[in-house]
Every structure is written in structure tokens, then in C-alpha cells.
Write a protein that holds these residues in place. Structure first.
Motif, PDB file in Angstrom:
ATOM      1  N   THR A 153       0.848  -1.194   0.000  1.00  0.00           N
ATOM      2  CA  THR A 153       0.000   0.000   0.000  1.00  0.00           C
ATOM      3  C   THR A 153       0.885   1.247   0.000  1.00  0.00           C
ATOM      4  OG1 THR A 153      -0.038   0.160   2.392  1.00  0.00           O
ATOM      5  CG2 THR A 153      -1.738  -1.213   1.342  1.00  0.00           C
ATOM      6  N   GLU A 154       0.285   2.362  -0.391  1.00  0.00           N
ATOM      7  CA  GLU A 154       1.055   3.614  -0.393  1.00  0.00           C
ATOM      8  C   GLU A 154       1.486   3.977   1.026  1.00  0.00           C
ATOM      9  OE1 GLU A 154      -0.666   6.807  -2.651  1.00  0.00           O
ATOM     10  OE2 GLU A 154      -1.375   5.442  -4.202  1.00  0.00           O
ATOM     11  N   GLY A 155       0.598   3.699   1.995  1.00  0.00           N
ATOM     12  CA  GLY A 155       0.950   3.986   3.388  1.00  0.00           C
ATOM     13  C   GLY A 155       2.164   3.181   3.822  1.00  0.00           C
ATOM     14  N   ALA A 156       2.213   1.927   3.416  1.00  0.00           N
ATOM     15  CA  ALA A 156       3.350   1.072   3.789  1.00  0.00           C
ATOM     16  C   ALA A 156       4.648   1.598   3.170  1.00  0.00           C
ATOM     17  CB  ALA A 156       3.099  -0.357   3.342  1.00  0.00           C
ATOM     18  N   ILE A 157       4.553   2.086   1.945  1.00  0.00           N
ATOM     19  CA  ILE A 157       5.758   2.611   1.290  1.00  0.00           C
ATOM     20  C   ILE A 157       6.241   3.886   1.996  1.00  0.00           C
ATOM     21  CG2 ILE A 157       6.676   3.566  -0.868  1.00  0.00           C
ATOM     22  CD1 ILE A 157       6.159   0.536  -0.930  1.00  0.00           C
ATOM     23  N   LYS A 158       5.276   4.719   2.406  1.00  0.00           N
ATOM     24  CA  LYS A 158       5.670   5.936   3.128  1.00  0.00           C
ATOM     25  C   LYS A 158       6.368   5.577   4.439  1.00  0.00           C
ATOM     26  CE  LYS A 158       2.051   8.868   1.203  1.00  0.00           C
ATOM     27  NZ  LYS A 158       0.747   9.518   1.466  1.00  0.00           N
ATOM     28  N   GLN A 159       5.853   4.541   5.096  1.00  0.00           N
ATOM     29  CA  GLN A 159       6.504   4.122   6.353  1.00  0.00           C
ATOM     30  C   GLN A 159       7.898   3.554   6.084  1.00  0.00           C
ATOM     31  OE1 GLN A 159       4.937   2.808   9.747  1.00  0.00           O
ATOM     32  NE2 GLN A 159       2.766   3.146   9.343  1.00  0.00           N
ATOM     33  N   LEU A 160       8.011   2.799   4.994  1.00  0.00           N
ATOM     34  CA  LEU A 160       9.341   2.271   4.634  1.00  0.00           C
ATOM     35  C   LEU A 160      10.307   3.407   4.360  1.00  0.00           C
ATOM     36  CD1 LEU A 160       8.925  -0.770   2.197  1.00  0.00           C
ATOM     37  CD2 LEU A 160      10.323  -0.682   4.252  1.00  0.00           C
TER      38      LEU A 160
ATOM     39  N   ALA B   7       4.939   9.539   8.759  1.00  0.00           N
ATOM     40  CA  ALA B   7       5.356   9.102   7.422  1.00  0.00           C
ATOM     41  C   ALA B   7       4.673   9.933   6.356  1.00  0.00           C
ATOM     42  CB  ALA B   7       5.037   7.616   7.232  1.00  0.00           C
ATOM     43  N   ASP B   8       3.380  10.240   6.567  1.00  0.00           N
ATOM     44  CA  ASP B   8       2.634  11.058   5.601  1.00  0.00           C
ATOM     45  C   ASP B   8       3.224  12.472   5.521  1.00  0.00           C
ATOM     46  OD1 ASP B   8       0.978   8.965   5.049  1.00  0.00           O
ATOM     47  OD2 ASP B   8      -0.641   9.636   6.373  1.00  0.00           O
ATOM     48  N   GLU B   9       3.495  13.027   6.698  1.00  0.00           N
ATOM     49  CA  GLU B   9       4.007  14.404   6.719  1.00  0.00           C
ATOM     50  C   GLU B   9       5.388  14.470   6.050  1.00  0.00           C
ATOM     51  OE1 GLU B   9       3.933  16.280  10.582  1.00  0.00           O
ATOM     52  OE2 GLU B   9       5.448  17.735   9.931  1.00  0.00           O
ATOM     53  N   LEU B  10       6.214  13.489   6.375  1.00  0.00           N
ATOM     54  CA  LEU B  10       7.551  13.478   5.752  1.00  0.00           C
ATOM     55  C   LEU B  10       7.430  13.330   4.235  1.00  0.00           C
ATOM     56  CD1 LEU B  10      10.689  13.302   6.050  1.00  0.00           C
ATOM     57  CD2 LEU B  10      10.409  10.838   6.051  1.00  0.00           C
ATOM     58  N   ASP B  11       6.520  12.468   3.821  1.00  0.00           N
ATOM     59  CA  ASP B  11       6.397  12.269   2.373  1.00  0.00           C
ATOM     60  C   ASP B  11       5.926  13.546   1.669  1.00  0.00           C
ATOM     61  OD1 ASP B  11       6.497  10.432   0.060  1.00  0.00           O
ATOM     62  OD2 ASP B  11       4.399  10.995  -0.078  1.00  0.00           O
ATOM     63  N   GLY B  12       5.055  14.291   2.343  1.00  0.00           N
ATOM     64  CA  GLY B  12       4.624  15.572   1.766  1.00  0.00           C
ATOM     65  C   GLY B  12       5.811  16.495   1.539  1.00  0.00           C
ATOM     66  N   GLN B  13       6.703  16.532   2.536  1.00  0.00           N
ATOM     67  CA  GLN B  13       7.882  17.403   2.401  1.00  0.00           C
ATOM     68  C   GLN B  13       8.842  16.861   1.338  1.00  0.00           C
ATOM     69  OE1 GLN B  13       8.794  17.093   6.585  1.00  0.00           O
ATOM     70  NE2 GLN B  13       8.192  19.222   6.948  1.00  0.00           N
TER      71      GLN B  13
END
Lengths: 176, 364
Positions: A153-160, B7-13
Motif C-alpha cells: 500500500t502507499e501507506g506502507a511505502i511511506k513508512q518504509l 510518514a505522511d508528513e515526511l512524504d509531503g515534504q
């Protein structure tokens, strides 16, 4: 100290490469990250840095037989070639090559070391984390594309991505 | 804030960073600073490609090379990366011992002084001054270049490629038509079949572009043979097939194609890049010089050279396909003759490939 310990290895490798060019591979592997980091600092982007790095290694291999061991690490010789390649490139672009020397004197080594170390540490990441770093930052793909490729999932990739960057930060701090 | 929010916030940046023009910016967050540095790391493929290029190009072809082994760098992979970590002392020592070798720089101690450099420098400066004094120096920076390798993705038509073989018969190969072209040759053509009941019958082909249709008939043979009487596999050898040449093809040439050329295809000559043949790639491409005559009258343009990159990565049979004149054709040829290429590859094997190279001459 470590540098002094490496000298006999450097010398043996260089002499071996001069006798048998196949040994240049080891010199290449040992020095690639630093040469690239040296060039990338003064290049306008990855493509240009890659082209100039290729030129440095081609010139180094072509003139390897003229190298004479005088105690300086092999990387110093490569930096010299890289500086000349950059100077020639800058001259073509109408920039002042003198800035290269100034840059070198103004602590450019720290950044070169940091970037070379970072390149090495990326290789030491867990495979999934490494893949995310390469796809996301080097190939500059979107989270969605990476997620599709890895079947996550996109969420999992962001966490990775977060974990990989944190790992890199921690490893860098331990090294420095 | 939980991990997913972080993780979401970091990805936004990160996304903003990646969209910025230079992928840099003054990031204060250590993670973003790392991300910015990661943006300029080399592509891992580039690293290995360059190594392969050094191997395939220079090591195999450099006249002074100590080894002709074409795979040494591959075997050296791994293990050596531990040496990548440079200790700061090493670099600073290098800096102290060396400095940067710029002719224009104040520091010039990177290499031991070589008096030949000064002789060359003196001679070139003297020549430059003489040139300026003679009033024929028309531009401040007479640049040359950029050179580019253009590879058309076309397969050989008639006149390129070729092949031939035979089984040492006393008479010339029979007249007929060649079998179909194929990208892979499993069985060479034969007119006189020595084994009429093979365990695994496979249709004979010659190597070439499958989309090229040659005249077909029930009689396999050489289109240009004068032997219309006696069935014969021909006087050649090398494949037990049909022809007066050598190799598993058909005709008077050499290789698995048809006709008087070599390697494959139809006719005479090397391959051309195609979907099944990777185009040669320039890995060492020194710039051409500008001729005095052309510089004097500010003559510019493009010279197109047609040449064959041989399996060793060297330019052969260079000819001018589009001339520019005023000595620039010769300068282009001189430069390209020094180029080194990663050769064209077919089925994992380096082959000679016909390419065109455009050499641009521009005065800036």
C-alpha cells in the motif's frame, strides 16, 4: 591512521593494475563514490555528474601507466584528474575554474566524505528500504509507482521511506 | 502523532523537495537534508554500466593494456566496497600532499611536476599568440563539437550482411532461393540432405530480419549461382550447409546470412541496429579539432560519418556520408577513429554493426 594503513594496499593495487589492467576494477570500486561525490558537488545535476565521473575514470585508466607512487593516496590522483575534467568543463561553460580550488580549500572535503559515506550506507540498508530509497530519490518515482512495483500500500511505502531515512540518519551519526 | 502521520508528513515534504528544481533547498530537518543528498546520488545502473564500459571498451582494446581479459571487472565486484569509506585523514593528507592540479591555479602540486607539461604549455601558448597576431583568430572560443552517435533502428537491407558455407563439394552451389530469414538459426540450409531422417526435424533458416521477404521456391539454393543442373551444397565449408562461402549461411560470404557479405542478413556487410541487436555505444569520444580553414571563414555544420563498429569496439571503414568540406570531414574522421565503443550485441555476442555518427562543428 586508517589511511596510513591503507597505503600499502593502495600501492599494491595500483602496481597490480599497472601490470594487469583488470585490477583497475578494485581501484574503481574503492574510489567511485568519492570521485562521484567530488564531481557532483560542482555539477548541475546527476546526468552531468555521471558524464563527468565517466570521463574521470576513462582518463584515469588511460593514463594509469604514467602514475608514479609517491606516497599520496590514489584518490588524490583521481581528484586531480577530476579537478582538471571539471575545470575544462567549467571553461566550456564560461565559469571560472579558480572557484574549484577555492571550494576545495573551504572544507569541501567534509561534504564529499559525507556523500560518499551516504552512498555506501544506502547499500547497507535492508532490501525493501533500499529499493524505496533508490526508486523514490534516485529514480524519482512517485509513492504510487513504488507501491505498485512492490505490491504494497502507499501507506506502507511511506513508512518504509521514513524508516529508511531514519536508519540512514542513525548510521551516519554513528559513523561521524 | 503516530508513525503513519509522521510518514505522511515526511512524504509531503519529500514530494515538495523532489519537485523543486535542484532537489536541494535549505532543509533544516536532518531527514530532509538526507533526502536532498540522496537526490544527487548516482544511479546504481550507471555505476555498473561505467564499469562494464571500462572493461569492454578500454581494457579489451587499449593497445597498452596489460590484459586482454574481457571480464575481469565483473569478477572483482563485491568485497571492494568496504574500501569506499574514506577516512578523513586520508583525504586531508591527499589535500595537503596534492592540492588541485589546475594550470591556472595557485596550487599545482597534485602530481610531481612534469617538465613536458610546461614545454607543451609553452608551445601551445606561443602558437596561440602567433595565431592571434596573424589576425586569423576569428572567435574567442572556437568550440567544436558536440558529437553524437545516431543509430537508426533498421535492419540490414540488401547490401548488408551475408553468409555462406558448403560441404566442400566439387561443384558450385545450386541455383535456387534461400530459406526464410529468422532472428535465430537452428538449422542451416542444405540442398543435398545428408541425413534424410533427423531425430528432430527443424526448418532451415538463414539469419536475418524476418520481415524481409526473399523470393521463395521449392529449390533451396543461391540466387546468383550459375549452377542450374547439379544439386550441390557448394564448395565452401564451416556449416555443412549450402554455399560457396564459409559458415552456416548461404552464398559466397561468411556467416549465417545470405550472399557475399559476412555475419548475417543479405548481401555484404555488417549488421545494423535492430530490436534484436543493441546499438554500439560511444564510451570514449574525444572531441574533434576545428580546421584552420573552416575557422577562418566561420564554416559550421554537421559531418555525417558512416562506419562499422567492430566487435572490439573500434571504428572501421569510416566514410563520409554527408560532407562539410574545408578540412572538417578529415577532422571528424580523425576524431572518430580515436573513439572507443561498447560494441553492438546480438544474442550476447559482440558483432560488427553499421552506424552513422553526426559530428557537429559549431563556432561559439
Amino acid at each position: 591512521m586508517k589511511a596510513l594503513e591503507r597505503e600499502p594496499d593502495d600501492r599494491m593495487l595500483i602496481e597490480a593494475a599497472q601490470r594487469e589492467h583488470s585490477h583497475f576494477a578494485e581501484l574503481y570500486e574503492q574510489n567511485f563514490d568519492r570521485v562521484y561525490a567530488f564531481v557532483a558537488r560542482r555539477a548541475s545535476g546527476r546526468e552531468e555528474a555521471q558524464d563527468l565521473t565517466a570521463e574521470v575514470f576513462h582518463q584515469a585508466l588511460a593514463s594509469l601507466e604514467t602514475f608514479k607512487w609517491q606516497g599520496a593516496p590514489f584518490i588524490a590522483w583521481l581528484y586531480g584528474i577530476a579537478a582538471n575534467v571539471l575545470a575544462k568543463h567549467w571553461h566550456k561553460l564560461g565559469r571560472d575554474p579558480e572557484q574549484l580550488a577555492e571550494d576545495w580549500e573551504q572544507g569541501g572535503t567534509d561534504e564529499i566524505e559525507r556523500r560518499a559515506m551516504l552512498a555506501e550506507l544506502v547499500e547497507s540498508l535492508l532490501p525493501d528500504q533500499r529499493t524505496v530509497i533508490v526508486r523514490r530519490f534516485i529514480e524519482q518515482r512517485s509513492i504510487r509507482e513504488v507501491a505498485q512495483e512492490l505490491g504494497r500500500t502507499e501507506g506502507a511505502i511511506k513508512q518504509l521511506q521514513l524508516r529508511a531515512l531514519e536508519n540512514l540518519r542513525d548510521k551516519m551519526e554513528r559513523r561521524i | 502523532m503516530n508513525r503513519q502521520d509522521m510518514a505522511d508528513e515526511l512524504d509531503g515534504q519529500v514530494e515538495m523537495l523532489l519537485r523543486s528544481e535542484d532537489c536541494a533547498g535549505a532543509a533544516s530537518d536532518p531527514l530532509l537534508k538526507l533526502a536532498a543528498e540522496l537526490c544527487v546520488l548516482p544511479n546504481p545502473e550507471f555505476r555498473s554500466r561505467l564499469k562494464d564500459g571500462l572493461v569492454e571498451g578500454w581494457i579489451a582494446n587499449c593497445p597498452g593494456a596489460g590484459s586482454r581479459n574481457t571480464h575481469p571487472l565483473k569478477s572483482a565486484k563485491g568485497g571492494a566496497t568496504s574500501g569506499v569509506v574514506v577516512q578523513r585523514e586520508g583525504v586531508e593528507r591527499a589535500q595537503a600532499l596534492a592540492g588541485i592540479a589546475l594550470l591556472t591555479g595557485k596550487r599545482s602540486g597534485l602530481f610531481p611536476a612534469d617538465h613536458r607539461s610546461f614545454v607543451v604549455s609553452f608551445a601551445s601558448h606561443a602558437a596561440l599568440i602567433a595565431l592571434i597576431a596573424s589576425g586569423i583568430f576569428v572567435v574567442r572560443n572556437p568550440a567544436l563539437k558536440p558529437t553524437s552517435l545516431t543509430s537508426e533502428l533498421t535492419y540490414p537491407l540488401a547490401g548488408h550482411g551475408g553468409g555462406g558455407s558448403g560441404d566442400h563439394s566439387a561443384v558450385q552451389v545450386s541455383k535456387g532461393t534461400p530459406p526464410k530469414f529468422s532472428d535465430q538459426q537452428l538449422t542451416p540450409p542444405a540442398i543435398v540432405v545428408r541425413n534424410p531422417e533427423p531425430k528432430l526435424p527443424v526448418e532451415a533458416h538463414v539469419l536475418g530480419p524476418p520481415d524481409i521477404k526473399l523470393p521463395q521456391s521449392n529449390h533451396i539454393g543461391d540466387l546468383i549461382s550459375s549452377n542450374i543442373v547439379m544439386p550441390s551444397n557448394g564448395t565452401g565449408g564451416g556449416g555443412g550447409a549450402a554455399g560457396d562461402g564459409f559458415g552456416p549461411g548461404l552464398g559466397s560470404g561468411k556467416g549465417p546470412g545470405v550472399g557475399p557479405g559476412s555475419n548475417g542478413g543479405y548481401g555484404g556487410g555488417p549488421f545494423r541496429p535492430s530490436p534484436s541487436i543493441t546499438a554500439p555505444r560511444a564510451i570514449y569520444d574525444p572531441e574533434p579539432e576545428y580546421s584552420d580553414e573552416a575557422r577562418r571563414v566561420k564554416h559550421q555544420g554537421v559531418v555525417v560519418l558512416a562506419l562499422v563498429v567492430d566487435p572490439q569496439g573500434q571504428a572501421r571503414n569510416i566514410r563520409v556520408a554527408r560532407s562539410l568540406g574545408m578540412g572538417l570531414d578529415e577532422k571528424a574522421i580523425d576524431a572518430v577513429r580515436k573513439w572507443r565503443f561498447a560494441p553492438g550485441i546480438k544474442d550476447g555476442i559482440p558483432v560488427a554493426v553499421q552506424v552513422n555518427i553526426e559530428v557537429n562543428f559549431r563556432l561559439y
